[in-house]
Design a protein around this motif. Structure first.
Motif, PDB file in Angstrom:
ATOM      1  N   UNK A  33       0.821  -1.203   0.000  1.00 36.46           N
ATOM      2  CA  UNK A  33       0.000   0.000   0.000  1.00 36.46           C
ATOM      3  C   UNK A  33       0.861   1.262   0.000  1.00 36.46           C
ATOM      4  N   UNK A  34       2.185   1.080  -0.022  1.00 40.00           N
ATOM      5  CA  UNK A  34       3.080   2.225  -0.006  1.00 40.00           C
ATOM      6  C   UNK A  34       3.682   2.431   1.370  1.00 40.00           C
ATOM      7  N   UNK A  35       4.252   3.617   1.571  1.00 37.40           N
ATOM      8  CA  UNK A  35       4.887   3.881   2.849  1.00 37.40           C
ATOM      9  C   UNK A  35       5.605   5.216   2.844  1.00 37.40           C
ATOM     10  N   UNK A  36       6.392   5.437   3.888  1.00 42.04           N
ATOM     11  CA  UNK A  36       7.143   6.668   4.063  1.00 42.04           C
ATOM     12  C   UNK A  36       8.580   6.471   3.593  1.00 42.04           C
ATOM     13  N   UNK A  37       9.126   7.490   2.978  1.00 39.87           N
ATOM     14  CA  UNK A  37      10.523   7.450   2.552  1.00 39.87           C
ATOM     15  C   UNK A  37      11.436   7.577   3.767  1.00 39.87           C
ATOM     16  N   UNK A  38      12.590   6.941   3.693  1.00 39.03           N
ATOM     17  CA  UNK A  38      13.615   7.074   4.735  1.00 39.03           C
ATOM     18  C   UNK A  38      14.950   7.359   4.067  1.00 39.03           C
ATOM     19  N   UNK A  39      15.891   7.845   4.863  1.00 39.84           N
ATOM     20  CA  UNK A  39      17.220   8.101   4.323  1.00 39.84           C
ATOM     21  C   UNK A  39      17.858   6.854   3.762  1.00 39.84           C
ATOM     22  N   UNK A  40      17.594   5.706   4.379  1.00 39.47           N
ATOM     23  CA  UNK A  40      18.163   4.458   3.882  1.00 39.47           C
ATOM     24  C   UNK A  40      17.571   4.085   2.530  1.00 39.47           C
ATOM     25  N   UNK A  41      16.261   4.283   2.360  1.00 39.84           N
ATOM     26  CA  UNK A  41      15.610   3.930   1.097  1.00 39.84           C
ATOM     27  C   UNK A  41      16.085   4.799  -0.056  1.00 39.84           C
ATOM     28  N   UNK A  42      16.324   6.094   0.181  1.00 41.18           N
ATOM     29  CA  UNK A  42      16.712   7.002  -0.903  1.00 41.18           C
ATOM     30  C   UNK A  42      18.220   7.216  -0.964  1.00 41.18           C
ATOM     31  N   UNK A  43      18.966   6.542  -0.086  1.00 39.37           N
ATOM     32  CA  UNK A  43      20.430   6.626  -0.062  1.00 39.37           C
ATOM     33  C   UNK A  43      20.909   8.050   0.209  1.00 39.37           C
ATOM     34  N   UNK A  44      20.218   8.727   1.116  1.00 41.91           N
ATOM     35  CA  UNK A  44      20.612  10.073   1.503  1.00 41.91           C
ATOM     36  C   UNK A  44      20.597  10.153   3.024  1.00 41.91           C
ATOM     37  N   UNK A  98      15.511   4.274  -6.546  1.00 43.32           N
ATOM     38  CA  UNK A  98      16.117   3.408  -5.535  1.00 43.32           C
ATOM     39  C   UNK A  98      15.129   3.075  -4.420  1.00 43.32           C
ATOM     40  N   UNK A  99      14.314   4.053  -4.012  1.00 43.08           N
ATOM     41  CA  UNK A  99      13.321   3.809  -2.979  1.00 43.08           C
ATOM     42  C   UNK A  99      12.356   2.701  -3.395  1.00 43.08           C
ATOM     43  N   UNK A 100      11.821   2.796  -4.607  1.00 39.47           N
ATOM     44  CA  UNK A 100      10.885   1.780  -5.079  1.00 39.47           C
ATOM     45  C   UNK A 100      11.571   0.433  -5.277  1.00 39.47           C
ATOM     46  N   UNK A 101      12.829   0.451  -5.732  1.00 45.03           N
ATOM     47  CA  UNK A 101      13.558  -0.801  -5.912  1.00 45.03           C
ATOM     48  C   UNK A 101      13.674  -1.557  -4.590  1.00 45.03           C
ATOM     49  N   UNK A 102      13.980  -0.832  -3.524  1.00 45.38           N
ATOM     50  CA  UNK A 102      14.083  -1.459  -2.205  1.00 45.38           C
ATOM     51  C   UNK A 102      12.711  -1.888  -1.686  1.00 45.38           C
ATOM     52  N   UNK A 103      11.766  -0.944  -1.696  1.00 44.47           N
ATOM     53  CA  UNK A 103      10.507  -1.153  -0.983  1.00 44.47           C
ATOM     54  C   UNK A 103       9.501  -1.996  -1.752  1.00 44.47           C
ATOM     55  N   UNK A 104       9.538  -1.921  -3.094  1.00 43.77           N
ATOM     56  CA  UNK A 104       8.526  -2.611  -3.889  1.00 43.77           C
ATOM     57  C   UNK A 104       9.074  -3.797  -4.681  1.00 43.77           C
ATOM     58  N   UNK A 105      10.378  -3.850  -4.872  1.00 44.48           N
ATOM     59  CA  UNK A 105      10.940  -4.902  -5.720  1.00 44.48           C
ATOM     60  C   UNK A 105      11.994  -5.747  -5.011  1.00 44.48           C
ATOM     61  N   UNK A 142       7.105   1.817 -14.023  1.00 45.57           N
ATOM     62  CA  UNK A 142       8.284   0.973 -14.173  1.00 45.57           C
ATOM     63  C   UNK A 142       8.034  -0.029 -15.292  1.00 45.57           C
ATOM     64  N   UNK A 143       9.021  -0.233 -16.149  1.00 48.59           N
ATOM     65  CA  UNK A 143       8.890  -1.168 -17.267  1.00 48.59           C
ATOM     66  C   UNK A 143      10.208  -1.907 -17.447  1.00 48.59           C
ATOM     67  N   UNK A 144      10.202  -2.882 -18.357  1.00 43.02           N
ATOM     68  CA  UNK A 144      11.399  -3.704 -18.605  1.00 43.02           C
ATOM     69  C   UNK A 144      11.935  -4.267 -17.292  1.00 43.02           C
ATOM     70  N   UNK A 145      11.018  -4.679 -16.424  1.00 42.03           N
ATOM     71  CA  UNK A 145      11.401  -5.142 -15.085  1.00 42.03           C
ATOM     72  C   UNK A 145      12.015  -6.538 -15.187  1.00 42.03           C
ATOM     73  N   UNK A 146      13.231  -6.687 -14.682  1.00 40.96           N
ATOM     74  CA  UNK A 146      13.916  -7.968 -14.647  1.00 40.96           C
ATOM     75  C   UNK A 146      14.144  -8.368 -13.192  1.00 40.96           C
ATOM     76  N   UNK A 147      13.719  -9.579 -12.848  1.00 43.14           N
ATOM     77  CA  UNK A 147      13.843 -10.071 -11.488  1.00 43.14           C
ATOM     78  C   UNK A 147      14.826 -11.242 -11.453  1.00 43.14           C
ATOM     79  N   UNK A 148      15.512 -11.353 -10.328  1.00 42.28           N
ATOM     80  CA  UNK A 148      16.373 -12.505 -10.076  1.00 42.28           C
ATOM     81  C   UNK A 148      16.112 -12.953  -8.641  1.00 42.28           C
ATOM     82  N   UNK A 149      15.529 -14.140  -8.500  1.00 40.43           N
ATOM     83  CA  UNK A 149      15.250 -14.702  -7.179  1.00 40.43           C
ATOM     84  C   UNK A 149      14.471 -13.724  -6.304  1.00 40.43           C
ATOM     85  N   UNK A 150      13.366 -13.191  -6.832  1.00 39.93           N
ATOM     86  CA  UNK A 150      12.457 -12.307  -6.094  1.00 39.93           C
ATOM     87  C   UNK A 150      13.080 -10.969  -5.745  1.00 39.93           C
ATOM     88  N   UNK A 151      14.186 -10.625  -6.378  1.00 42.77           N
ATOM     89  CA  UNK A 151      14.808  -9.314  -6.177  1.00 42.77           C
ATOM     90  C   UNK A 151      15.059  -8.669  -7.535  1.00 42.77           C
TER      91      UNK A 151
END
Length: 328
Positions: A33-44, A98-105, A142-151
């Motif tokens: 359902x989404x969430x709040x951004x954090x410094x760790x998620x956005x690498x800042x 990067x945030x979506x890659x961590x949190x959603x993918x 997001x498109x051309x999504x490539x997954x490897x072992x659920x990541x």
């Protein structure tokens, strides 16, 4: 705009094959359902440099992100005339991806990201602080999504930036992710440069490259026949927020902008559109030279082509223009 094709993904353990997920397909991640951004998620690590605030999933591979653009920032500072800094578009896209890659993918916190290319275009000539600061609504596909072992292994993102229903800009880019183990194998001895003491070169006068603070200048005086030398201040709180083993992509974006400004009358250049492709890592401990040429079309539109070269090999190529695109 066109873009260069993304290079092959970095080497990775081959026990888990890559799977291309259709744009309407499911990645195997649990619904979000989404969430709040954090410094760790956005690498800042510094909240002053973090622009996404929260996100909500609209549909598979489709998100709404709320961002907060400052009316004044220590690095992404307003341009003369009260114009918002267009590079906020590129930096917000990078953080959002990067945030979506961590949190959603499913990308683990210790994985590494490579941005192969990015582009943005302002869609309104009135990109001032009144209309382009505060709450910004960012829709992401997001498109051309490539997954490897659920990541996530790689994807392309396309973003639209709006404020109060007015389209401000569009952007897109492609990125890949790799495990820390694979990254270490890829980089090898280059990892020893992490946190290296890089000599700080003299700076081009800041007003010549569109800056007011000499600490923000990333170009050293030009060397005849080679272009400007890339100037690295590894203590800069925004450009080098964390220790790295190579030059961050934002430094190369800023080098492109400053090179365009250096060729402009009075050092003033508004990068209304920018397209950049990264060809290889820019190493911290080797000289990198930045070259640029300015062109004016018969209609009077100005564009600047920039390239970075290190050890006689291209590091990045970029094209910047002052004319916004028509809103679409």
């Amino acid at each position: 705009m066109t873009r260069a094709p993304a290079p092959a993904l970095p080497p990775e353990d081959q026990t888990d094959p890559l799977v291309l997920v259709p744009d309407s397909g499911n990645t195997g991640q649990p619904p979000s359902q989404g969430g709040r951004a954090t410094g760790e998620l956005v690498h800042r690590p510094d909240t002053a440099d973090a622009f996404p605030v929260e996100w909500r999933r609209l549909a598979e591979h489709h998100y709404l992100v709320a961002a907060d653009w400052p009316a004044g920032h220590r690095f992404f500072a307003p341009l003369p005339g009260g114009v918002q800094d267009p590079l906020l578009v590129a930096e917000t896209m990078r953080q959002t991806a990067m945030m979506l890659a961590h949190a959603e993918y499913g990308v683990p916190a210790d994985h590494r990201f490579v941005m192969w290319d990015m582009e943005y275009a302002l869609t309104d000539a009135d990109f001032d602080l009144t209309g382009a600061s505060g709450r910004i609504d960012v829709t992401v596909r997001c498109s051309d999504v490539q997954m490897r072992a659920r990541s996530l292994a790689g994807m392309r993102v396309r973003l639209r930036f709006e404020r109060d229903g007015r389209l401000l800009a569009t952007s897109s880019g492609s990125l890949s992710c790799t495990s820390d183990r694979a990254y270490r194998r890829l980089r090898g001895d280059r990892l020893a440069a992490t946190g290296a003491d890089v000599p700080l070169l003299d700076a081009v006068p800041p007003q010549r490259v569109g800056r007011s603070d000499p600490r923000d200048v990333v170009l050293a005086p030009p060397v005849e026949g080679t272009g400007w030398r890339l100037r690295l201040d590894t203590t800069h709180p925004t450009l080098f927020a964390r220790a790295n083993d190579h030059v961050p992509g934002m430094v190369l974006l800023e080098a492109s902008r400053q090179a365009a400004a250096a060729l402009a009358p009075g050092g003033r250049f508004l990068p209304a559109t920018l397209r950049i492709a990264f060809h290889r890592y820019a190493e911290l401990t080797e000289p990198c030279f930045v070259r640029a040429r300015r062109e004016t079309s018969p209609e009077g539109d100005v564009s600047v082509h920039v390239e970075g070269v290190q050890a006689a090999e291209p590091v990045f190529t970029a094209t910047l223009a002052e004319t916004p695109e028509v809103a679409r």
